[in-house]
Design a protein around this motif. Structure first.
Motif, short mmCIF file in Angstrom:
data_model
loop_
_atom_site.label_atom_id
_atom_site.label_comp_id
_atom_site.label_asym_id
_atom_site.label_seq_id
_atom_site.Cartn_x
_atom_site.Cartn_y
_atom_site.Cartn_z
N LEU A 123 0.83 -1.21 0.00
CA LEU A 123 0.00 0.00 0.00
C LEU A 123 0.86 1.25 0.00
N GLN A 124 1.95 1.25 0.78
CA GLN A 124 2.84 2.40 0.82
C GLN A 124 3.51 2.62 -0.53
N GLN A 127 0.90 4.12 -2.83
CA GLN A 127 0.65 5.54 -2.56
C GLN A 127 1.82 6.39 -3.01
N LYS A 130 1.54 6.80 -6.72
CA LYS A 130 0.49 7.76 -7.08
C LYS A 130 0.96 9.19 -6.83
#
Length: 149
Positions: A123-124, A127, A130
C-alpha cells in the motif's frame, strides 16, 4: 423370416425397452440419504460430547493459509472444553484481511501479522507511486492567490 429384418427388430426392441417382462431385476437397491437423518446423528454425537452453547459471540474468524478469512457473523457456537471440541454453526463469507482490518488486529497470529506487514508495504509503495505520478503531471497544483478578496 428374413434374418436381417429379425436382427433389426431385435435391436430396436432392445434399445426402446428399459424394463418390463423378461428384463433382469435390479440387484442393488439405492438408498437415498435424508439430510435430516445426518443432522440427527450429528446432534446425538454432540450430546455424547456434552457440548454447551456459548452465548453472545458476535463473530468467529478462521484464518486460512492463503491469507483469506472465513468470517462468521452471529454464529451459534457450542463448546466442550473437556473434549477440546468447538462447533461453529452459521453462514460464512470468505473475505480478505484488508476488509476486516481494524477489528481483527488483536486476533492475528505471527503468520498473519507478517502478511499484514507485506500488505502495508504494498500500500505504501502504491501511494508513493500515485504521489510521484501526481507530482510529474504538475497540472494539479493549486495556483497561488494574487488578489485580496
Amino acid at each position: 423370416m428374413n434374418p436381417e429384418k429379425l436382427a433389426k427388430l431385435q435391436a430396436a426392441a432392445a434399445a426402446s425397452r428399459i424394463g418390463g417382462k423378461g428384463t433382469p431385476r435390479r440387484k442393488v437397491k439405492k438408498v437415498h440419504k435424508n439430510p435430516v437423518a445426518d443432522d440427527k446423528k450429528i446432534q446425538a454425537t454432540l450430546k455424547k460430547l456434552n457440548v454447551q452453547p456459548l452465548n453472545h459471540i458476535e463473530e468467529v474468524n478462521f484464518f486460512k493459509n492463503d491469507g483469506s478469512i472465513m468470517n462468521f457473523r452471529w454464529p451459534k457456537v457450542l463448546a466442550s472444553p473437556a473434549a477440546n471440541t468447538f462447533v461453529v454453526e452459521g453462514t460464512h463469507q470468505i473475505k480478505q484481511i484488508h476488509e476486516l482490518l481494524p477489528d481483527i488486529i488483536s486476533q492475528l497470529g505471527p503468520e498473519s501479522i507478517e502478511s499484514l506487514r507485506k500488505l502495508a508495504e504494498t500500500l505504501q509503495l502504491g501511494q508513493a507511486a500515485k504521489a510521484g505520478e501526481a507530482a510529474a503531471e504538475g497540472d494539479d497544483d493549486v495556483p497561488e492567490l494574487v488578489e485580496n478578496l
